[in-house]
Scaffold this motif. Structure first.
Motif, PDB file in Angstrom:
ATOM      1  N   ALA A  27       0.770  -1.203   0.211  1.00 55.45           N
ATOM      2  CA  ALA A  27      -0.172   0.045   0.010  1.00 55.45           C
ATOM      3  C   ALA A  27       0.862   1.263  -0.158  1.00 55.45           C
ATOM      4  O   ALA A  27       0.339   2.284  -0.610  1.00 55.45           O
ATOM      5  CB  ALA A  27      -0.764  -0.160   1.172  1.00 55.45           C
ATOM      6  N   ASP A  28       2.137   1.099   0.526  1.00 56.58           N
ATOM      7  CA  ASP A  28       2.737   2.563   0.773  1.00 56.58           C
ATOM      8  C   ASP A  28       3.945   2.468  -0.447  1.00 56.58           C
ATOM      9  O   ASP A  28       4.664   3.185  -0.479  1.00 56.58           O
ATOM     10  CB  ASP A  28       3.792   2.352   2.003  1.00 56.58           C
ATOM     11  N   GLY A  29       3.803   1.690  -1.565  1.00 52.31           N
ATOM     12  CA  GLY A  29       4.530   1.575  -2.874  1.00 52.31           C
ATOM     13  C   GLY A  29       5.698   0.767  -2.753  1.00 52.31           C
ATOM     14  O   GLY A  29       6.466   0.833  -3.726  1.00 52.31           O
ATOM     15  N   THR A  30       5.918   0.193  -1.635  1.00 54.00           N
ATOM     16  CA  THR A  30       7.127  -0.711  -1.543  1.00 54.00           C
ATOM     17  C   THR A  30       6.928  -1.925  -2.399  1.00 54.00           C
ATOM     18  O   THR A  30       5.995  -2.761  -2.136  1.00 54.00           O
ATOM     19  CB  THR A  30       7.283  -1.181  -0.022  1.00 54.00           C
ATOM     20  N   PRO A  31       8.045  -2.604  -2.787  1.00 53.68           N
ATOM     21  CA  PRO A  31       8.070  -3.743  -3.832  1.00 53.68           C
ATOM     22  C   PRO A  31       7.937  -4.978  -2.671  1.00 53.68           C
ATOM     23  O   PRO A  31       8.637  -4.962  -1.558  1.00 53.68           O
ATOM     24  CB  PRO A  31       9.193  -3.879  -4.382  1.00 53.68           C
ATOM     25  N   VAL A  32       7.130  -6.015  -3.012  1.00 55.41           N
ATOM     26  CA  VAL A  32       7.066  -7.023  -1.997  1.00 55.41           C
ATOM     27  C   VAL A  32       7.128  -8.299  -3.144  1.00 55.41           C
ATOM     28  O   VAL A  32       6.769  -8.398  -4.169  1.00 55.41           O
ATOM     29  CB  VAL A  32       5.758  -6.984  -1.554  1.00 55.41           C
ATOM     30  N   ILE A  33       7.812  -9.583  -2.456  1.00 55.85           N
ATOM     31  CA  ILE A  33       7.914 -10.591  -3.108  1.00 55.85           C
ATOM     32  C   ILE A  33       7.589 -11.807  -2.018  1.00 55.85           C
ATOM     33  O   ILE A  33       7.690 -11.472  -0.685  1.00 55.85           O
ATOM     34  CB  ILE A  33       9.373 -11.093  -3.766  1.00 55.85           C
ATOM     35  N   PHE A  34       6.896 -12.769  -2.557  1.00 57.55           N
ATOM     36  CA  PHE A  34       6.676 -13.885  -1.624  1.00 57.55           C
ATOM     37  C   PHE A  34       6.671 -15.200  -2.380  1.00 57.55           C
ATOM     38  O   PHE A  34       7.120 -15.287  -3.488  1.00 57.55           O
ATOM     39  CB  PHE A  34       5.304 -13.626  -0.963  1.00 57.55           C
ATOM     40  N   ASP A  35       6.225 -16.293  -1.748  1.00 61.07           N
ATOM     41  CA  ASP A  35       6.310 -17.748  -2.309  1.00 61.07           C
ATOM     42  C   ASP A  35       7.588 -18.024  -2.871  1.00 61.07           C
ATOM     43  O   ASP A  35       7.652 -18.328  -4.186  1.00 61.07           O
ATOM     44  CB  ASP A  35       5.117 -17.912  -3.399  1.00 61.07           C
ATOM     45  N   PRO A  36       8.694 -17.956  -2.153  1.00 60.57           N
ATOM     46  CA  PRO A  36       9.946 -18.152  -2.898  1.00 60.57           C
ATOM     47  C   PRO A  36      10.414 -19.593  -3.123  1.00 60.57           C
ATOM     48  O   PRO A  36       9.954 -20.385  -2.321  1.00 60.57           O
ATOM     49  CB  PRO A  36      10.952 -17.338  -1.805  1.00 60.57           C
ATOM     50  N   ALA A  37      11.378 -19.892  -3.896  1.00 64.21           N
ATOM     51  CA  ALA A  37      12.081 -20.994  -3.762  1.00 64.21           C
ATOM     52  C   ALA A  37      13.538 -20.758  -4.019  1.00 64.21           C
ATOM     53  O   ALA A  37      14.327 -20.983  -5.146  1.00 64.21           O
ATOM     54  CB  ALA A  37      11.746 -21.851  -5.165  1.00 64.21           C
ATOM     55  N   VAL A  38      13.752 -20.299  -2.933  1.00 64.31           N
ATOM     56  CA  VAL A  38      15.350 -19.512  -2.636  1.00 64.31           C
ATOM     57  C   VAL A  38      16.435 -20.393  -2.983  1.00 64.31           C
ATOM     58  O   VAL A  38      16.380 -21.540  -2.450  1.00 64.31           O
ATOM     59  CB  VAL A  38      15.267 -19.060  -1.250  1.00 64.31           C
ATOM     60  N   TYR A  39      17.358 -19.880  -3.727  1.00 68.61           N
ATOM     61  CA  TYR A  39      18.934 -20.323  -3.708  1.00 68.61           C
ATOM     62  C   TYR A  39      19.839 -19.467  -4.346  1.00 68.61           C
ATOM     63  O   TYR A  39      19.346 -18.317  -4.592  1.00 68.61           O
ATOM     64  CB  TYR A  39      18.748 -21.596  -4.544  1.00 68.61           C
ATOM     65  N   ARG A  40      21.058 -19.801  -4.335  1.00 71.72           N
ATOM     66  CA  ARG A  40      22.015 -18.825  -4.944  1.00 71.72           C
ATOM     67  C   ARG A  40      22.246 -19.485  -6.179  1.00 71.72           C
ATOM     68  O   ARG A  40      22.751 -20.544  -6.515  1.00 71.72           O
ATOM     69  CB  ARG A  40      23.322 -18.857  -4.014  1.00 71.72           C
ATOM     70  N   GLY A  41      22.387 -18.637  -7.163  1.00 70.24           N
ATOM     71  CA  GLY A  41      22.609 -18.922  -8.491  1.00 70.24           C
ATOM     72  C   GLY A  41      22.773 -17.598  -9.605  1.00 70.24           C
ATOM     73  O   GLY A  41      23.004 -16.559  -8.997  1.00 70.24           O
ATOM     74  N   ASP A  42      22.879 -18.090 -11.001  1.00 70.26           N
ATOM     75  CA  ASP A  42      22.985 -16.953 -11.683  1.00 70.26           C
ATOM     76  C   ASP A  42      21.802 -15.820 -11.645  1.00 70.26           C
ATOM     77  O   ASP A  42      20.614 -16.391 -11.953  1.00 70.26           O
ATOM     78  CB  ASP A  42      23.127 -17.425 -13.276  1.00 70.26           C
TER      79      ASP A  42
END
Length: 300
Positions: A213-228
């Motif tokens: 609501a305040d304009g901040t980007p949001v992410i969710f439902d991740p499949a996190v890892y380190r990669g390219d």
């Protein structure tokens, strides 16, 4: 249309025990959108939370999601719904999350802000590719065994498991021998391109991205890892894409290296194979076309 209802006693007690919040007499309001979990808004004591439910056997999936959300939150590039509690009743697994008021990315400003946040996330790098635990891509187990070499990680932990599942489901003939030949040639794509091990969302399509609501980007439902980092960018182009300003801003700040278009096809093959395995034959033709495209470049 579903109507609000009260959680059964077992669920209310489990939520209360896990979170320390009194959910006796709470109201559950089903939310549409997910195809893997049941999603609900939970109202109790004048506050609202977001609740995911699944069969009890799905608890490891919720534990992995909480781990991924915590990793993204620690980077502080995006707003992330905070995981508050997870556990099981006799027959249900649950994940209780902070409730955020969200809207889809729509404007040029939305795209710009989201791209700036993603660049910041991707600048969080480490030495090895993978993650400290396995997790899930959708409902599919995702292997994250740490590797020093990105190409070997992507072959062993991304493509091989998906191709094995596809063959077990009867798609071996359709995918053809080119798939096996590709696995041998993929390291050749990375002789002159050495990506950093960036922190990735891992499942970055537009359904897992929003604006608060305040304009901040949001992410969710991740499949996190380190990669390219190109793997996140590539998936952002699947299933509807992001506003043009997102791509312009990201590429201005940190342009992809030469060869991105071919890498995009390689990285998105993983997600199309996963959709083939999860949802069936409707994705087979797309997987075949992607393999042919890669084969025409790598098997010449």
């Amino acid at each position: 249309m579903a109507h609000p209802h009260t959680p059964d006693d077992r669920l209310a007690r489990a939520l209360t025990a896990a979170s320390g919040i009194d959910f006796a007499g709470a109201r559950l309001n089903p939310v549409s959108g997910g195809c893997i979990n049941r999603a609900l808004e939970v109202a109790a004591g004048g506050r609202t939370w977001f609740l995911k439910l699944n069969d009890a056997a799905a608890l490891p999936m919720f534990e992995a999601e909480a781990d991924g959300l915590a990793a993204l939150a620690a980077c502080d590039a995006f707003r992330v719904p905070r995981p508050l509690a997870w556990g099981t009743t006799d027959d249900e697994a649950f994940l209780l999350l902070e409730h955020l008021q969200l809207r889809p990315l729509a404007s040029a400003e939305d795209g710009r802000r989201f791209a700036e946040a993603l660049v910041e996330l991707h600048r969080d790098t480490d030495e090895q590719f993978g993650w400290m635990r396995d997790n899930y891509i959708g409902a599919t187990p995702q292997h994250n065994t740490p590797h020093d070499a990105w190409a070997r990680f992507f072959v062993d932990c991304r493509l091989v498991p998906q191709l094995q599942m596809a063959r077990a489901k009867g798609y071996a003939g359709a995918l053809g021998r080119d798939a096996d030949k590709l696995l041998e040639r993929i390291p050749a794509l990375f002789l002159d391109y050495r990506p950093r091990a960036s922190l990735l969302h891992g499942d970055l399509w537009n359904g897992n991205a929003a604006i608060a609501a305040d304009g901040t980007p949001v992410i969710f439902d991740p499949a996190v890892y380190r990669g390219d980092r190109d793997a996140d960018l590539a998936m952002s182009e699947l299933f509807g894409g992001f506003p043009p300003s997102f791509y312009a801003t990201y590429r201005s700040a940190w342009p992809p290296a030469e060869g991105y278009e071919l890498r995009k096809t390689l990285y998105n093959l993983y997600h199309i194979l996963n959709h083939l395995n999860l949802f069936g034959r409707g994705y087979l033709g797309q997987a075949e076309r992607m393999i042919r495209t890669l084969a025409s470049e790598l098997l010449r």
